[in-house]
Design a protein around this motif. Sequence first.
Motif, PDB file in Angstrom:
ATOM      1  N   UNK A  58      65.511  46.530  14.345  1.00  0.00           N
ATOM      2  CA  UNK A  58      64.548  45.598  14.857  1.00  0.00           C
ATOM      3  C   UNK A  58      63.482  46.364  15.634  1.00  0.00           C
ATOM      4  N   UNK A  59      62.215  46.027  15.395  1.00  0.00           N
ATOM      5  CA  UNK A  59      61.095  46.686  16.058  1.00  0.00           C
ATOM      6  C   UNK A  59      60.240  45.649  16.772  1.00  0.00           C
ATOM      7  N   UNK A  60      59.612  46.088  17.863  1.00  0.00           N
ATOM      8  CA  UNK A  60      58.697  45.233  18.605  1.00  0.00           C
ATOM      9  C   UNK A  60      57.385  45.980  18.791  1.00  0.00           C
ATOM     10  N   UNK A  61      56.304  45.238  18.789  1.00  0.00           N
ATOM     11  CA  UNK A  61      54.978  45.808  18.999  1.00  0.00           C
ATOM     12  C   UNK A  61      54.284  45.015  20.093  1.00  0.00           C
ATOM     13  N   UNK A  62      53.764  45.695  21.116  1.00  0.00           N
ATOM     14  CA  UNK A  62      53.018  44.988  22.155  1.00  0.00           C
ATOM     15  C   UNK A  62      51.698  44.519  21.563  1.00  0.00           C
ATOM     16  N   UNK A  63      51.356  43.242  21.806  1.00  0.00           N
ATOM     17  CA  UNK A  63      50.129  42.713  21.218  1.00  0.00           C
ATOM     18  C   UNK A  63      49.105  42.218  22.245  1.00  0.00           C
ATOM     19  N   UNK A  64      49.568  41.692  23.378  1.00  0.00           N
ATOM     20  CA  UNK A  64      48.611  41.285  24.396  1.00  0.00           C
ATOM     21  C   UNK A  64      49.270  41.105  25.759  1.00  0.00           C
ATOM     22  N   UNK A  65      48.417  41.059  26.770  1.00  0.00           N
ATOM     23  CA  UNK A  65      48.840  40.733  28.125  1.00  0.00           C
ATOM     24  C   UNK A  65      47.919  39.625  28.615  1.00  0.00           C
ATOM     25  N   UNK A  66      48.465  38.678  29.371  1.00  0.00           N
ATOM     26  CA  UNK A  66      47.686  37.539  29.852  1.00  0.00           C
ATOM     27  C   UNK A  66      47.346  37.666  31.328  1.00  0.00           C
ATOM     28  N   UNK A  67      46.090  37.358  31.663  1.00  0.00           N
ATOM     29  CA  UNK A  67      45.654  37.192  33.045  1.00  0.00           C
ATOM     30  C   UNK A  67      45.001  35.820  33.138  1.00  0.00           C
ATOM     31  N   UNK A  68      45.416  35.028  34.105  1.00  0.00           N
ATOM     32  CA  UNK A  68      44.752  33.750  34.354  1.00  0.00           C
ATOM     33  C   UNK A  68      43.552  34.014  35.250  1.00  0.00           C
ATOM     34  N   UNK A  69      42.427  33.369  34.946  1.00  0.00           N
ATOM     35  CA  UNK A  69      41.184  33.621  35.669  1.00  0.00           C
ATOM     36  C   UNK A  69      40.563  32.324  36.162  1.00  0.00           C
ATOM     37  N   UNK A  70      39.876  32.411  37.288  1.00  0.00           N
ATOM     38  CA  UNK A  70      39.246  31.232  37.897  1.00  0.00           C
ATOM     39  C   UNK A  70      37.877  30.955  37.282  1.00  0.00           C
ATOM     40  N   UNK A  71      37.081  32.000  37.043  1.00  0.00           N
ATOM     41  CA  UNK A  71      35.730  31.859  36.488  1.00  0.00           C
ATOM     42  C   UNK A  71      35.675  32.684  35.200  1.00  0.00           C
ATOM     43  N   UNK A  72      35.822  32.013  34.074  1.00  0.00           N
ATOM     44  CA  UNK A  72      35.929  32.698  32.784  1.00  0.00           C
ATOM     45  C   UNK A  72      34.693  33.533  32.475  1.00  0.00           C
ATOM     46  N   UNK A  73      33.510  32.993  32.663  1.00  0.00           N
ATOM     47  CA  UNK A  73      32.287  33.726  32.331  1.00  0.00           C
ATOM     48  C   UNK A  73      32.130  34.967  33.200  1.00  0.00           C
ATOM     49  N   UNK A  74      32.459  34.849  34.476  1.00  0.00           N
ATOM     50  CA  UNK A  74      32.391  35.998  35.382  1.00  0.00           C
ATOM     51  C   UNK A  74      33.369  37.084  34.926  1.00  0.00           C
ATOM     52  N   UNK A  75      34.571  36.675  34.533  1.00  0.00           N
ATOM     53  CA  UNK A  75      35.577  37.631  34.063  1.00  0.00           C
ATOM     54  C   UNK A  75      35.159  38.285  32.747  1.00  0.00           C
TER      55      UNK A  75
END
Length: 122
Positions: free
Chosen positions: A1-18
Amino acid sequence: MKFKMIHENYNVKDLEKSLSFYNEALGLIEKRRKVAGDGSYIIVYLGDSQSDFELELTWLKDFDRPYDLGDCEFHLAFQTDNYEEAFKKHKEMGCVCFENPSMGIYFIEDPDGYWLEVVPTR
């Protein structure tokens, strides 16, 4: 069995600024986005031209306060081929939050307080 990292999540208050910060500071661009039918959230996946790994930014309509990042003892690391130029750019942006010259690394802070490590290619 193999795993591949695909993403990390950050929650943001101001999407456009981020989105603007991640593009200016690290050259990340929007790969795709998902918008809730009821407008309750927007998820944007950012990437670079170097790997398939993505940073997922999640904006929640009803979240009305800054995110509690605890002691901020986690981070995402970025490797750069021009450490001195990157450091200068981030200093000019005012986002360098911690320097460790003896280790040859530094950290920048995004608009929501997430720390991002910058390391030279070794």
